[in-house]
Design an enzyme around this catalytic site. Structure first.
Site, PDB file in Angstrom:
ATOM      1  N   LYS A 119      16.264  36.943   3.782  1.00 46.92           N
ATOM      2  CA  LYS A 119      15.199  37.945   3.924  1.00 46.92           C
ATOM      3  C   LYS A 119      15.735  39.375   4.020  1.00 46.92           C
ATOM      4  O   LYS A 119      15.081  40.302   3.544  1.00 46.92           O
ATOM      5  CB  LYS A 119      14.318  37.637   5.140  1.00 46.92           C
ATOM      6  CG  LYS A 119      13.771  36.217   5.192  1.00 46.92           C
ATOM      7  CD  LYS A 119      12.944  35.845   3.978  1.00 46.92           C
ATOM      8  CE  LYS A 119      12.704  34.338   3.897  1.00 46.92           C
ATOM      9  NZ  LYS A 119      12.250  33.858   2.593  1.00 46.92           N
ATOM     10  N   GLU A 202      11.067  44.448  11.996  1.00 43.18           N
ATOM     11  CA  GLU A 202      10.070  45.133  11.166  1.00 43.18           C
ATOM     12  C   GLU A 202       9.005  45.717  12.079  1.00 43.18           C
ATOM     13  O   GLU A 202       8.754  45.190  13.171  1.00 43.18           O
ATOM     14  CB  GLU A 202       9.376  44.142  10.213  1.00 43.18           C
ATOM     15  CG  GLU A 202      10.172  43.831   8.979  1.00 43.18           C
ATOM     16  CD  GLU A 202       9.441  42.883   8.034  1.00 43.18           C
ATOM     17  OE1 GLU A 202       8.292  42.479   8.338  1.00 43.18           O
ATOM     18  OE2 GLU A 202      10.022  42.543   7.002  1.00 43.18           O
ATOM     19  N   HIS A 237       0.933  29.251  11.347  1.00 40.01           N
ATOM     20  CA  HIS A 237       1.610  29.335  10.046  1.00 40.01           C
ATOM     21  C   HIS A 237       1.318  28.161   9.130  1.00 40.01           C
ATOM     22  O   HIS A 237       1.952  27.999   8.106  1.00 40.01           O
ATOM     23  CB  HIS A 237       3.119  29.536  10.221  1.00 40.01           C
ATOM     24  CG  HIS A 237       3.432  30.702  11.121  1.00 40.01           C
ATOM     25  ND1 HIS A 237       3.076  31.993  10.797  1.00 40.01           N
ATOM     26  CD2 HIS A 237       4.001  30.765  12.335  1.00 40.01           C
ATOM     27  CE1 HIS A 237       3.430  32.796  11.775  1.00 40.01           C
ATOM     28  NE2 HIS A 237       3.989  32.080  12.732  1.00 40.01           N
ATOM     29  N   ARG A 294       8.641  28.706  -5.544  1.00 40.53           N
ATOM     30  CA  ARG A 294       8.204  27.339  -5.858  1.00 40.53           C
ATOM     31  C   ARG A 294       6.730  27.353  -6.248  1.00 40.53           C
ATOM     32  O   ARG A 294       6.057  28.375  -6.125  1.00 40.53           O
ATOM     33  CB  ARG A 294       8.354  26.464  -4.614  1.00 40.53           C
ATOM     34  CG  ARG A 294       7.551  27.023  -3.449  1.00 40.53           C
ATOM     35  CD  ARG A 294       7.311  26.060  -2.317  1.00 40.53           C
ATOM     36  NE  ARG A 294       6.312  26.580  -1.415  1.00 40.53           N
ATOM     37  CZ  ARG A 294       6.531  27.417  -0.412  1.00 40.53           C
ATOM     38  NH1 ARG A 294       7.760  27.857  -0.177  1.00 40.53           N
ATOM     39  NH2 ARG A 294       5.538  27.852   0.347  1.00 40.53           N
TER      40      ARG A 294
HETATM   41  C1  MV4 Z   1       4.625  39.831   9.780  1.00 37.90           C
HETATM   42  C2  MV4 Z   1       3.428  40.017  10.508  1.00 37.90           C
HETATM   43  C3  MV4 Z   1       3.144  41.280  10.962  1.00 37.90           C
HETATM   44  N1  MV4 Z   1       4.005  42.294  10.740  1.00 37.90           N
HETATM   45  N2  MV4 Z   1       5.430  40.868   9.567  1.00 37.90           N
HETATM   46  C4  MV4 Z   1       4.373  35.102   9.419  1.00 37.90           C
HETATM   47  C5  MV4 Z   1       5.036  34.192   8.477  1.00 37.90           C
HETATM   48  C6  MV4 Z   1       6.099  34.979   7.805  1.00 37.90           C
HETATM   49  N3  MV4 Z   1       6.025  34.762   6.391  1.00 37.90           N
HETATM   50  C7  MV4 Z   1       5.831  36.385   8.161  1.00 37.90           C
HETATM   51  N4  MV4 Z   1       4.713  36.407   9.055  1.00 37.90           N
HETATM   52  C8  MV4 Z   1       4.221  37.572   9.543  1.00 37.90           C
HETATM   53  N5  MV4 Z   1       4.989  38.648   9.314  1.00 37.90           N
HETATM   54  C9  MV4 Z   1       5.122  42.063  10.059  1.00 37.90           C
HETATM   55  N6  MV4 Z   1       5.962  43.078   9.855  1.00 37.90           N
HETATM   56  C10 MV4 Z   1       2.621  38.933  10.734  1.00 37.90           C
HETATM   57  C11 MV4 Z   1       3.007  37.691  10.270  1.00 37.90           C
HETATM   58  C12 MV4 Z   1       2.120  36.612  10.569  1.00 37.90           C
HETATM   59  C13 MV4 Z   1       1.425  35.940   9.582  1.00 37.90           C
HETATM   60  C14 MV4 Z   1       1.588  36.222   8.235  1.00 37.90           C
HETATM   61  C15 MV4 Z   1       0.883  35.536   7.275  1.00 37.90           C
HETATM   62  C16 MV4 Z   1      -0.001  34.546   7.655  1.00 37.90           C
HETATM   63  C17 MV4 Z   1      -0.166  34.242   8.963  1.00 37.90           C
HETATM   64  C18 MV4 Z   1       0.540  34.930   9.947  1.00 37.90           C
HETATM   65  C19 MV4 Z   1       0.334  34.602  11.283  1.00 37.90           C
HETATM   66  C20 MV4 Z   1       1.026  35.269  12.235  1.00 37.90           C
HETATM   67  C21 MV4 Z   1       1.920  36.270  11.882  1.00 37.90           C
END
Ligand code: MV4
Length: 503
Positions: A119, A202, A237, A294
């Protein structure tokens, strides 16, 4: 046209193995299934032309064993392998193993998988390519470095594992005093989960929408996007409902985030179908989050709206074909929704409910697509993901897609195991969902949707209460003007739900 491959091995199980087998059979490709001891009677074994056992039930001894799967490919004479999703689908060593064995991996080059799997590296690559990323840091050596980085970014911040993805090892940090302890936790979790303790920071985007863009790239360097999917209805998630298009995206925004996704794919030399995950902040700004290298579970909603078959395209591209369409020819039509039907109990925190499916009746009729991986009489093993099927509906607009989903859920019957069917049905009637008012905290804010099906009145009353609250909110917004912060207290039913009448 002759089929692009004579014989293809599906390195997966369940509904996605069945989905890939269906595409192959339509293309005239012979299919090879692999199965663990728990999957002797599984649907993918029955549908494939040939099936080979690959070991005991735990995936570490069967579906994750690249050596065994490559051995079956050689013995059966398969010239290509489709990995589906999960298991080996994002394992670049497996893609390399296929390459070394002279077998075509139906997916991206291992180099692209590796670049996006890291990442921190992906953030750098995207920044160079001019793709918007959330303001953040590089790899952090220690808590002191993290404090300095957080000061520059501004609180709240989110600690993430560089080898992570899908949310594991993340920690929200709201102030400097919390940082040292949370840094140690995130680092420890990264080490134990991924064998790599690298973490970075972040800016934390509050109440984001999860919006992802489907891309398709060929080996000649052409790449197009197929619009977005909104996947904001998820729990811990795990996505539960997805749709395309997103209720908040217009054609101009789609073109903008689509171009962003194509830039991201080109920057890592992507080939095949892939997905660029983005966060949309409440202010409407979009940020690159990660790329999934994928085929995704929710790919059918894109197929319904764009009228194509992503699995067939993946197979053709893997055989060296050029993209069969240009960006101008890609036009969305109508709206599609997917519900993941899982063998879990929503009223018990989505606790898995494996076991014998005594009877199953699948829905059908106008606008309904049912992608199943099980049948009545099958025993859902405890060893794997408990998703039984995906129910997808299409409509001329979102209202029709939602109405069809509600109707199809009413037709669907699964006896013997607990499922998410009643939960999904409640969501389809929920005013906030119907209004398209979605974000990743949706289920936390609407706990009434998780209420037990044992007493249907409880959830009916809760949904009526939610509807009343929703229309009161609308009224008060129209009176005081949109944008005024709400000062409402949580309603009585919501407070009650927090103190635990759910269980
Ligand atoms: C984040 C975020 C808020 N701010 N990054 C969750 C899974 C991973 N792919 C990254 N995720 C997140 N990253 C920043 N800078 C909030 C999440 C996140 C989230 C993202 C997509 C779908 C559901 C989620 C549930 C909680 C947090």
């Amino acid at each position: 046209m002759p089929p692009p491959f004579d014989k293809l091995l599906i390195a997966n199980r369940g509904e996605i193995a069945v989905r890939v087998i269906r595409a192959c059979h339509e293309m005239g490709i012979r299919t090879v299934a692999v199965y663990s001891e728990a999957d002797r009677d599984a649907l993918h074994v029955r549908y494939a032309h040939e099936a080979y056992p690959i070991g005991p039930p735990p995936s570490s001894e069967s579906y994750l064993r690249l050596d065994k799967i490559l051995d079956v490919a050689k013995r059966s004479g398969a010239s290509a392998i489709h990995p589906g999703y999960g298991f080996l689908s994002e394992n670049d060593d497996f893609a390399r193993g296929c390459r070394d064995a002279g077998i075509v991996f139906v997916g991206p080059p291992p180099e692209a998988m590796q670049a996006m799997g890291d990442k921190v590296r992906a953030r750098e690559l995207m920044t160079k390519a001019g793709v918007a990323v959330v303001p953040g840091s590089g790899p952090l050596p220690d808590a002191k470095g993290a404090i300095a980085a957080a000061k520059a970014i501004g609180y709240p911040v989110l600690l993430k594992a560089s080898a992570g993805g899908g949310g594991k090892g993340m920690r929200v940090v709201r102030s400097e005093s919390e940082l040292p302890a949370l840094f140690a936790q995130a680092q420890g979790e990264a080490r134990s989960s991924f064998g790599d303790e690298t973490v970075f920071l972040e800016k934390y985007v509050e109440r984001p929408r999860h919006i992802e863009v489907q891309v398709l790239a060929d080996a000649s360097g052409d790449c197009i996007h197929l619009g977005e999917r909104e996947c904001s209805i998820q729990r811990r998630h795990q996505k539960l409902i997805e749709e395309s298009p997103s209720p908040v995206i217009d054609a101009a925004t789609r073109a903008g985030i689509g171009a962003m996704a194509v830039r991201a794919a080109k920057a890592c030399g992507y080939v095949s179908a892939g997905t660029v995950e983005m966060l949309r902040g409440a202010d409407g700004s979009f940020y690159f989050m990660e790329m999934n290298t994928r085929l995704q579970v929710e790919h059918p909603v894109t197929e319904m709206v764009y009228g194509l078959d992503l699995v067939k395209s993946m197979i053709e591209i893997a055989a060296g074909a050029k993209l069969p369409f240009t960006q101008d020819e890609i036009v969305p039509r109508g709206h599609a929704i997917e519900c993941r039907i899982v063998a879990e109990d929503p009223s018990r925190g989505f606790m898995p409910s494996p076991g014998l499916i005594r009877a199953l009746r699948a829905p059908s009729g106008p606008g309904v697509r049912y992608d199943g991986g099980v049948y009545g009489g099958f025993t859902v093993p405890v060893h794997y993901d408990p998703m039984l099927a995906k129910l997808i509906t299409w409509g001329g607009d979102r209202r029709e897609a939602v109405a069809r989903m509600a109707r199809a859920l009413d037709e669907l019957r699964v006896d013997g195991v607990k499922t998410s069917i009643a939960f999904h049905r409640r969501v389809m009637s929920h005013p906030s969902f119907v209004a398209g008012d979605l974000h990743t905290g949706f289920l936390d804010e609407h706990p009434e949707l998780l209420a037990s099906g044992d007493n249907p009145w409880l959830s009916e009353i809760a949904i009526l209460a939610a509807a009343v609250a929703h229309f009161r909110r609308l009224e008060s917004i129209s009176q005081r003007g949109a944008g005024t912060p709400s000062t409402e207290r949580p309603s009585a039913w919501r407070r009650a739900s927090r103190s635990g009448w759910r269980s």
